[in-house]
Write a protein that holds these residues in place. Structure first.
Motif, short mmCIF file in Angstrom:
data_model
loop_
_atom_site.label_atom_id
_atom_site.label_comp_id
_atom_site.label_asym_id
_atom_site.label_seq_id
_atom_site.Cartn_x
_atom_site.Cartn_y
_atom_site.Cartn_z
N THR A 4 0.85 -1.19 0.00
CA THR A 4 0.00 0.00 0.00
C THR A 4 0.89 1.24 0.00
O THR A 4 1.74 1.39 0.87
N GLU A 5 0.70 2.11 -1.00
CA GLU A 5 1.44 3.36 -1.03
C GLU A 5 0.83 4.32 -0.01
O GLU A 5 -0.36 4.60 -0.05
N THR A 6 1.67 4.82 0.89
CA THR A 6 1.16 5.70 1.95
C THR A 6 1.61 7.15 1.79
O THR A 6 1.08 8.03 2.45
N LYS A 7 2.58 7.37 0.91
CA LYS A 7 3.05 8.75 0.71
C LYS A 7 3.66 8.89 -0.67
O LYS A 7 4.42 8.02 -1.10
N ALA A 8 3.33 9.99 -1.34
CA ALA A 8 3.91 10.29 -2.65
C ALA A 8 4.07 11.80 -2.74
O ALA A 8 3.22 12.51 -3.29
N GLU A 9 5.17 12.31 -2.16
CA GLU A 9 5.42 13.74 -2.14
C GLU A 9 6.82 14.02 -2.71
O GLU A 9 7.81 13.46 -2.21
N GLY A 10 6.87 14.86 -3.73
CA GLY A 10 8.16 15.18 -4.33
C GLY A 10 8.87 13.93 -4.82
O GLY A 10 8.33 13.15 -5.61
N LEU A 11 10.07 13.72 -4.30
CA LEU A 11 10.86 12.55 -4.70
C LEU A 11 10.73 11.40 -3.71
O LEU A 11 11.39 10.37 -3.88
N THR A 12 9.85 11.54 -2.73
CA THR A 12 9.71 10.52 -1.69
C THR A 12 8.48 9.65 -1.93
O THR A 12 7.39 10.16 -2.22
N ARG A 13 8.68 8.35 -1.80
CA ARG A 13 7.58 7.38 -1.86
C ARG A 13 7.69 6.50 -0.62
O ARG A 13 8.77 6.02 -0.28
N GLU A 14 6.55 6.28 0.04
CA GLU A 14 6.53 5.39 1.19
C GLU A 14 5.46 4.33 1.00
O GLU A 14 4.38 4.60 0.44
N TYR A 15 5.77 3.13 1.45
CA TYR A 15 4.87 1.99 1.27
C TYR A 15 4.76 1.21 2.57
O TYR A 15 5.72 1.15 3.36
#
Length: 475
Positions: A4-15
């Motif tokens: 599950t993708e939890t963050k997509a800001e700028g160059l940062t992706r969190e899963y």
């Protein structure tokens, strides 16, 4: 596996990643079955150890191995499935795991920025070229001759020491009447006028004859290397043992052979080649500096924070080491600044370095620029040449230390990419003197000590296309 993708800001992706307990149990069971074939436990034949015994004895270690593998496999799959290009290793934090339950962890990834590459054909550069002139060859030959001059004893007892003579002397130095270590010499050949001794020492020997004795009074310089002597008044009791006339070496084939060359012409060719290499390196340094400036000015995009922070930390560590061990090397204008002000300036330098590193890396990737074995062999040869007489030891060092070879790759790759861009750029040669080129390099070095303030005003450009799409369109 559930992602599950939890963050997509700028160059940062969190899963958030969940690996099912059933999948983990299957891997544990499979791994225990594999080791049961070779493991030896008293009372059981190889391959016949009960699963319960194996799990009791090796379950924890196998579980650790399986978890590590599960995280590596699932994180790699997440990156591949989402077509991510990380600039560094993802940050992983296990948030939940109990034996028999699902494995859950978070993964933070910082991405390689997408940007349009500038048109390298629009870069205009001036390459400062220094021809090797005959006058420079003659000056070098004269220095070689001076270094190989001879001397002959003066037979006349009436001869007085004059500048240009070699005075062979005994001396004993003292400070406040006490002799000091290193202040004594016998049969020391001192060329008068060479300024190799303490200022004023040689002048006081002028006019003396063989067997004359004199107390030479001098003062050690304030910046003298030995602290116990710096700035102190000293007396050297000297006795003249012999006076010798300098016999200049003739610039001919004999001089060339004395320094290991076959002839004077061969020596001249070697000098010309060496000087050309020196000038070529300086020219390369100058044109590369201006190319990097053009690349920095021509690209604007978001930078990965982790790379910038890592670069800032490295610069700051170097600064603190200098401030602690060599404070005199700190620029005067920086001494009155706070750490916060300095770090802000160093961040600008770090951003430039990161930006250029990403641009060069992308140019190399898009244009499939690669290093081959010849490139590495050439770099090793260059390293070996830096240690005359120890070449074989250098070769052995690189042969036995693959990691040392890897350290050569980054600068080699950068130079290859720079060559690629220079082939596309508009480069014009301008003939200058060696002093002009050296002056230009010194001015640039001084300017580099201060961060480029314009970097702070650089606007962030939207990423319209991927760099590789842009390159394909240019083709």
């Amino acid at each position: 596996m559930q992602v599950t993708e939890t963050k997509a800001e700028g160059l940062t992706r969190e899963y958030n990643v969940v690996v099912a307990a059933a999948d983990i149990e299957e891997k544990v069971t499979t791994r225990l079955a594999e080791i049961s074939k070779t493991i030896k436990i008293p009372g059981f034949r190889p391959g016949k150890v009960p699963a319960k015994v194996l799990r009791q004895k090796y379950g924890q270690s196998v579980m650790g191995e399986v978890l590590e593998g599960a995280v590596n496999e699932s994180s790699s799959k997440t990156i591949a499935d989402n077509e991510l290009r990380p600039v560094a290793q993802p940050k992983i934090e296990i948030t939940k795991f109990e034996e028999g339950a699902d494995l859950e962890y978070t993964m933070s990834v910082e991405l390689f920025p997408e940007f349009d590459m500038m048109d390298f054909k629009k870069i205009s550069l001036e390459r400062l070229v220094v021809p090797v002139k005959d006058e420079e060859i003659d000056e070098t030959l004269q220095r070689i001759a001076d270094a190989n001059k001879d001397s002959e004893a003066v037979k006349s007892k009436a001869k007085k020491i004059a500048k240009g003579n070699i005075a062979v002397i005994d001396f004993v130095g003292s400070v406040d009447g006490e002799e000091f270590p290193g202040g004594k010499g016998e049969d020391y050949p001192l060329e008068i006028g060479s300024n190799t001794f303490i200022p004023g020492f040689e002048d006081q020997l002028v006019g003396l004859k063989v067997d004359d004795e004199k107390d030479v009074e001098v003062k050690f310089p304030e910046e003298y290397g030995a602290e116990n002597l710096a700035g102190k008044d000293a007396v050297f009791k000297c006795k003249v043992k012999e006076i010798r006339n300098v016999v200049p070496a003739e610039i001919n084939d004999d001089l060339a052979k004395k320094v290991g060359m076959d002839s004077l012409d061969a020596l001249k060719d070697a000098i010309r080649e060496e000087r050309s290499k020196e000038f070529d390196q300086m020219t390369r340094q100058h044109v590369k500096k201006h190319l990097l400036d053009a690349l920095d000015d021509g690209h604007a995009f978001d930078l990965p924070e982790s790379l910038v922070e890592g670069e800032v930390e490295q610069i700051w560590a170097q600064f603190e080491e200098t401030r602690k061990n060599n404070p005199e090397q700190i620029d005067e204008s920086d001494k009155d600044k706070s750490d916060e002000e300095l770090k802000a300036e160093y961040k600008e330098i770090a951003e430039r370095r990161v930006r250029l590193g990403l641009v060069l890396a992308e140019v190399g990737r898009v244009n499939e620029i690669q290093l081959n074995q010849d490139d590495l062999n050439g770099a090793i040869m260059n390293e070996a040449r830096r240690y005359p007489g120890q070449e074989q030891a250098v070769f052995e060092y690189f042969k036995n230390n693959p990691q040392a070879i890897e350290q050569l790759r980054a600068p080699l790759f950068e130079e290859k990419v720079v060559d690629f861009i220079l082939e596309l750029a508009a480069v014009t040669d301008k003939e200058v003197s060696a002093d002009d080129l050296l002056g230009a390099l010194n001015a640039e070095e001084e300017a580099e000590e201060k961060p480029a303030k314009k970097a702070a005003a650089k606007k962030k450009a939207p990423a319209k296309k991927k760099a590789d799409d842009k390159a394909e369109g240019d083709e």
